[in-house]
Design an enzyme around this catalytic site. Structure first.
Site, PDB file in Angstrom:
ATOM      1  N   ASP A 155       4.018  -5.056   4.428  1.00  0.00           N
ATOM      2  CA  ASP A 155       3.211  -5.502   3.295  1.00  0.00           C
ATOM      3  C   ASP A 155       4.131  -6.262   2.344  1.00  0.00           C
ATOM      4  O   ASP A 155       5.038  -5.677   1.735  1.00  0.00           O
ATOM      5  CB  ASP A 155       2.586  -4.286   2.605  1.00  0.00           C
ATOM      6  CG  ASP A 155       1.643  -4.660   1.468  1.00  0.00           C
ATOM      7  OD1 ASP A 155       1.726  -5.792   0.957  1.00  0.00           O
ATOM      8  OD2 ASP A 155       0.816  -3.805   1.082  1.00  0.00           O
ATOM      9  N   HIS A 156       3.880  -7.570   2.211  1.00  0.00           N
ATOM     10  CA  HIS A 156       4.804  -8.395   1.444  1.00  0.00           C
ATOM     11  C   HIS A 156       4.735  -8.120  -0.060  1.00  0.00           C
ATOM     12  O   HIS A 156       5.564  -8.619  -0.833  1.00  0.00           O
ATOM     13  CB  HIS A 156       4.529  -9.875   1.697  1.00  0.00           C
ATOM     14  CG  HIS A 156       5.774 -10.709   1.739  1.00  0.00           C
ATOM     15  ND1 HIS A 156       6.882 -10.456   0.963  1.00  0.00           N
ATOM     16  CD2 HIS A 156       6.103 -11.805   2.474  1.00  0.00           C
ATOM     17  CE1 HIS A 156       7.828 -11.342   1.198  1.00  0.00           C
ATOM     18  NE2 HIS A 156       7.378 -12.176   2.124  1.00  0.00           N
ATOM     19  N   ARG A 157       3.750  -7.341  -0.515  1.00  0.00           N
ATOM     20  CA  ARG A 157       3.719  -6.959  -1.922  1.00  0.00           C
ATOM     21  C   ARG A 157       4.819  -5.942  -2.225  1.00  0.00           C
ATOM     22  O   ARG A 157       5.340  -5.885  -3.354  1.00  0.00           O
ATOM     23  CB  ARG A 157       2.368  -6.341  -2.282  1.00  0.00           C
ATOM     24  CG  ARG A 157       1.180  -7.280  -2.172  1.00  0.00           C
ATOM     25  CD  ARG A 157      -0.119  -6.540  -2.390  1.00  0.00           C
ATOM     26  NE  ARG A 157      -0.314  -5.468  -1.421  1.00  0.00           N
ATOM     27  CZ  ARG A 157      -1.350  -4.627  -1.413  1.00  0.00           C
ATOM     28  NH1 ARG A 157      -2.275  -4.730  -2.364  1.00  0.00           N
ATOM     29  NH2 ARG A 157      -1.464  -3.690  -0.487  1.00  0.00           N
TER      30      ARG A 157
END
Length: 474
Positions: A444-446
């Protein structure tokens, strides 16, 4: 002087998981007129997470089954009524009047306290219940759960059937022995397990027994009973005869919803690396041959992949996290609950090993073996699928080299372990055959940026190329 009091108690569909709202009744093990005891399993249900058997928490005689097999029932809805015997002081007898022989007492209601999670099978137990009490001098008549109005006068006949036809065992007796996946297969094929000849150990019915019974079941039935039980599941359809529609429910329905939510909520990034795992495979063979981890402990490449990932997470704890949308915060998990994606007859599930990061290699091997066995038997509990923090999916067992795995909802990363193949590889300056696999890490790039994701994947790769690093890094 006392008179017997017979009250109806309703057993409601419990929340057998964490926050589940409904469950499907797979099979009933009792029918109206059967005597049940406290703790006796009365039915098997399938939730969005697992199949579980429900024990009833009181003793009495089954009056009514409110739903047939195959019904999806909301949590908190009554599914069975049981007449519970008791005794109470006799009330003064009123003068003769043209009143019915049996009357239903008013519904006793008490305040319902806040719901709380309890053990599987007993649902959200509360101090207040709703009970329909009935004082009779003759055989009781069934009471519908849909109304508290008086029912027809009691008569010495068997209880009336439930509002809908209920598929129940054809005859009284012991329940056939079969694992939940086998029961599901029998239901899908329309096979009555009571008519199947078991060939498994200790009289257990196997999948092969069910398949062998398909042909006899399809044959014309002898005119023994006036009406045969209706089989709701579709019969197998031969190739080329048309489309087949399969209802999406239970585990498959939940998996589909979770994957759609994950794919369109978390911004996925996937990185790949191809590595030489010859030394890891040699270590697997050595551990199997020597039994260093203990007798009867199963050792597989997946075990060392799991240990490598746990070691990488220990070095980079920021990857063991989740995104709190409401608070707009990143939550760093206090322990690593390692999920293992498992394909079962009911669909894909992801049970997890609790606090896997604190386990030794031997302890991890035992936990992994138990997790796989439980999943294959269809006995994974809802609790085992809660609270996962990072997951491994082993696509290599299907001969697949790699893929782009979708995150398990609420987790920051998932590692795909591909097939191990012999390939030409440059080793010590020469091209020689080596055992090679491909790893894919989705994150998850967040929560995980490219640098962190790359470091985690590189650490896993480095350990599997030279597993001695498990000792120095772990």
């Amino acid at each position: 002087m006392t008179t017997e009091v017979r009250s109806l108690r309703e057993f409601k569909m419990p929340d057998v998981g964490e926050g589940l709202t409904e469950a499907e009744i797979l099979s009933w093990y009792v029918k109206p007129g059967d005597t049940v005891t406290d703790g006796q399993v009365v039915c098997e249900v399938e939730t969005a997470k697992a199949a579980v058997e429900l024990p009833i928490p009181f003793t009495g005689v089954v009056e009514q089954l409110f739903f047939p097999e195959g019904s999806t029932v909301d949590v908190g809805t009554a599914i069975i009524a049981v007449a519970v015997e008791g005794a109470a002081p006799a009330a003064p007898v009123a003068p003769a009047a043209p009143a019915p022989v049996a009357a239903v007492a008013p519904v006793e209601t008490e305040p319902v306290p806040e719901r709380r999670e309890v053990l599987v099978g007993y649902g959200p137990r509360t101090g207040g219940t709703q009970r329909r009490a009935r004082r009779t001098t003759a055989a009781p008549a069934p009471v519908s759960r849909e109304t508290a109005a008086p029912v027809a006068p009691a008569a010495p006949v068997a209880p009336a059937p439930a509002p809908a036809p209920v598929a129940v065992p054809a005859q009284a007796g012991e329940r056939p022995l079969a694992k939940p996946p086998v029961r599901k297969l029998a239901k899908d094929l329309g096979v009555d397990l009571r008519a199947v000849v078991p060939t498994g150990p200790n009289g257990v019915i196997t999948r092969e027994d069910v398949h062998a019974a398909v042909a006899p079941v399809a044959a014309p039935a002898a005119p023994a009973a006036p009406a045969a039980a209706v089989v709701e599941a579709p019969a197998p359809v031969a190739a080329g005869t048309g489309d087949v529609r399969i209802p999406v429910k239970g585990v498959r329905k939940a998996t589909a919803a979770a994957m759609v939510s994950s794919a369109f909520t978390a911004p996925h990034v996937t990185e790949f690396v191809q590595i030489d795992v010859t030394r890891t495979m040699k270590l697997v063979r050595r551990l199997k041959e020597t039994g260093e981890l203990g007798r009867d402990v199963r050792v597989s490449p997946l075990l060392l992949v799991a240990k490598a990932l746990l070691t990488a997470v220990k070095r980079h704890p920021e990857v063991n996290a989740s995104w709190d949308e409401a608070a707009q915060e990143i939550v760093l998990k206090g322990q690593v609950n390692l999920g293992i994606a498992a394909a079962t007859p009911r669909g894909l599930i992801v049970p997890n090993i609790k606090d896997a990061g604190a386990k030794t290699l031997a302890q991890l091997a035992v936990s992994l073996g138990e997790l796989v066995d439980t999943a294959r038997e269809g006995k994974t509990s809802p609790a085992d699928m809660q609270g996962g923090s990072i997951t491994i999916t082993n696509v290599g067992v299907f001969g697949v080299d790699t893929g782009t795995p979708i995150l398990n909802p609420g987790e920051a990363a998932i590692l795909a372990f591909g097939a191990v193949r012999e390939m030409p590889w440059v080793h010590k300056g020469k091209v020689v055959p080596r055992l090679v696999t491909t790893l894919a890490l989705s994150f998850d790039h967040r929560l995980v940026d490219g640098e962190l994701g790359s470091k985690v994947l590189a650490d896993v790769a480095a350990i599997l190329e030279r597993p001695k690093r498990l000792i120095t890094w772990g």
